[in-house]
Design an enzyme around this catalytic site. Structure first.
Site, short mmCIF file in Angstrom:
data_model
loop_
_atom_site.label_atom_id
_atom_site.label_comp_id
_atom_site.label_asym_id
_atom_site.label_seq_id
_atom_site.Cartn_x
_atom_site.Cartn_y
_atom_site.Cartn_z
CG ASP A 55 -9.15 3.84 -0.54
OD1 ASP A 55 -9.86 3.64 0.46
OD2 ASP A 55 -7.90 3.88 -0.49
CG ASP A 75 -1.86 1.13 1.31
OD1 ASP A 75 -2.61 1.33 0.34
OD2 ASP A 75 -1.86 1.84 2.34
CD GLU A 80 -1.92 2.40 -3.69
OE1 GLU A 80 -2.07 3.25 -4.60
OE2 GLU A 80 -1.65 2.70 -2.52
#
Length: 503
Positions: free
Chosen positions: A405, A301, A352
């Protein structure tokens, strides 16, 4: 993994989003049934969000531990089958509830789980096989387990997670003598906390093994940040920016972007990378080690944070007044790759790399041989060479319509797109308003990306109210959605077969 040789598809669905009649899904029949469905549909990957305990706002990205597991996912029925509970003791939940009531689940499930764990603690010495497995787990988890257990019990005893504000001075400073005294007084509670983590991993390994036998590889998620009020920060304050009174001095966030005009001020303490380097990056090596016992592959992430991260003063009210500061970068990953024997051609990572991506960030990712992340919902507000457009994807891409998200695809199309974007979508796919979302899904599967992932909501064609998270907001609308049924498996199996996504 040599991504360029793959042509597969998967589903992004957190464990909490799976159908369940027990308040929230568990590592029992809920997870196993989901694996059966996605396997029968031709999918090869299951991507989950962090499995750590949920924190502020019930977010798995704001946890009290970067290592521990969420005990609410433990399957109580399995503990009944093993003789540690009676089925009459299981809590009752109203079935077919679309949104999770986390407070109700904690109130009903945790006391029952506590009783089961207490029974295990009293009987485990009579079960040599289980005892040996437990001792091996404790040895493997030595870096973090005891600190987490002491932190968890201490926060319960004190009544606060804010260790640097509300805890007694000795515990606050992680003093060895104070910790020894505390452990002696609360030995049973600490041992039961460790046992709970053992049960969590034992049950999850059963899920992972079942998935792998069904041809499903599991992609985990490693958050970049560590929570200020977490066990790891409390136990390793030298690795973060704190003053002499253990008050945070630097926070992490992201600058203003498409999600927020004032940026995102996460509030997590900034890493002191010079100290990480002195320790040979052990903190990160142990995190990777712990995660790779749970997952086949690992999404990193906020990957751009590993090159430079947006640093904001601890007293700022938003993320506007920040600056980029260099992070671990090449030195960090050199240490990780050397420890585990990874190479650019064979490693388990997915970067990511959304947000502000510079040449330096891209160079780091390519040097490490990690695939990039592309999101089609981002593609239609710019030019015909936008990197998120599927015709621009290459053999180092993991493609999405949207992530956890983003709005759902249907919600995005109905509520979020400008007329300019809408017209671009129509022209790109030669599609009308009703057919455009399906053409986007079809284009995702037809793309060159070696791996493509659908959110569970998009497979079910759900509108905005069923999105999982809206960044920059707090409230019960985030992190609470769960499915009450499944998607049309034959429809998607046919789609995957048509574009050679089933091996």
């Amino acid at each position: 993994m040599e991504y360029s040789k793959l042509r597969n598809a998967g589903v992004l669905a957190h464990v909490s989003s799976l159908p369940s009649n027990n308040g929230v899904a568990s590592f029992g029949k809920d997870a196993l049934s989901f694996i059966d469905i996605i396997s029968a549909s031709g999918f090869s990957f299951w991507q989950v969000l962090p499995l750590c305990p949920i924190g502020s706002g019930n977010s798995p990205y704001s946890s009290v531990s970067a290592f521990a597991g969420n005990e609410l996912f433990i399957d109580l029925e399995s503990l009944c089958d093993e003789g540690y509970l009676d089925k009459s003791e299981l809590p009752n939940f109203e079935g077919d509830i679309q949104f999770i009531d986390w407070d109700e689940i904690k109130a009903k499930k945790l006391p029952v789980l506590k009783k089961a764990v207490s029974n295990i603690r009293k009987s485990i010495k009579k079960n040599k096989k289980l005892l040996n497995e437990y001792e091996q787990f404790k040895n493997n988890a030595a870096y973090w387990l005891e600190d987490y257990a002491v932190f968890s019990v201490s926060s319960s005893v004190v009544g606060s997670l804010a260790w640097n504000y509300n805890w007694p001075d000795g515990l606050k400073k992680h003093d060895k003598n104070a910790i020894a005294t505390f452990k002696n007084k609360y030995n049973a509670e600490i041992e039961e906390c460790c046992l709970t983590q053992f049960i969590f991993r034992k049950q999850w390994q059963r899920v992972k093994s079942y998935a792998n036998k069904k041809g499903i590889k599991i992609i985990g998620d490693l958050p970049y940040c560590s929570g200020e009020h977490s066990a790891e920060v409390w136990a390793n304050t030298n690795l973060f920016y704190f003053d002499k009174d253990l008050r945070k001095t630097k926070s992490v966030g992201v600058p203003p972007d498409a999600f927020s005009s004032t940026g995102q001020l996460w509030g997590n303490p900034q890493y002191k990378w010079s100290e990480h380097q002195k320790e040979g990056y052990r903190f990160w090596i142990e995190r990777i080690k712990a995660n790779l016992t749970l997952f086949d592959y690992l999404r990193l992430d906020h990957f751009r944070g590993f090159e430079s991260s947006w640093t904001v003063g601890a007293n700022e009210q938003n993320a506007i007044n920040g600056k980029w500061e260099k992070s671990g970068g090449y030195n960090l990953f050199d240490a990780i790759y050397k420890t585990f024997g990874f190479t650019p051609e064979d490693n388990p990572f997915i970067a990511e790399d959304l947000g502000v991506i510079t040449e330096e960030v891209d160079a780091l990712r390519k040097h490490l041989g990690m695939p990039s992340t592309r999101v089609m919902e981002f593609a239609f507000n710019h030019h015909n060479r936008d990197p998120h457009l599927p015709h621009m994807w290459d053999s180092d891409v993991v493609g999405y319509l949207g992530t956890h998200d983003n709005n759902t695809l249907i919600g995005w199309w109905q509520n979020d797109v400008s007329e300019y974007e809408r017209d671009n979508v129509r022209r790109y796919f030669y599609a009308g308003d009703e057919s455009a979302p399906w053409y986007m899904m079809r284009s995702l599967v037809a793309s060159r990306a070696p791996v493509v992932l659908f959110t569970l909501q998009d497979l079910m064609f759900l509108p905005s109210e069923y999105r999982l998270n809206k960044p920059g907001t707090v409230g019960n609308h985030n992190w609470s959605w769960k499915a009450i049924k499944m998607f049309d498996a034959p429809k998607f199996k046919e789609l995957l077969e048509r574009f050679a996504r089933i091996q």
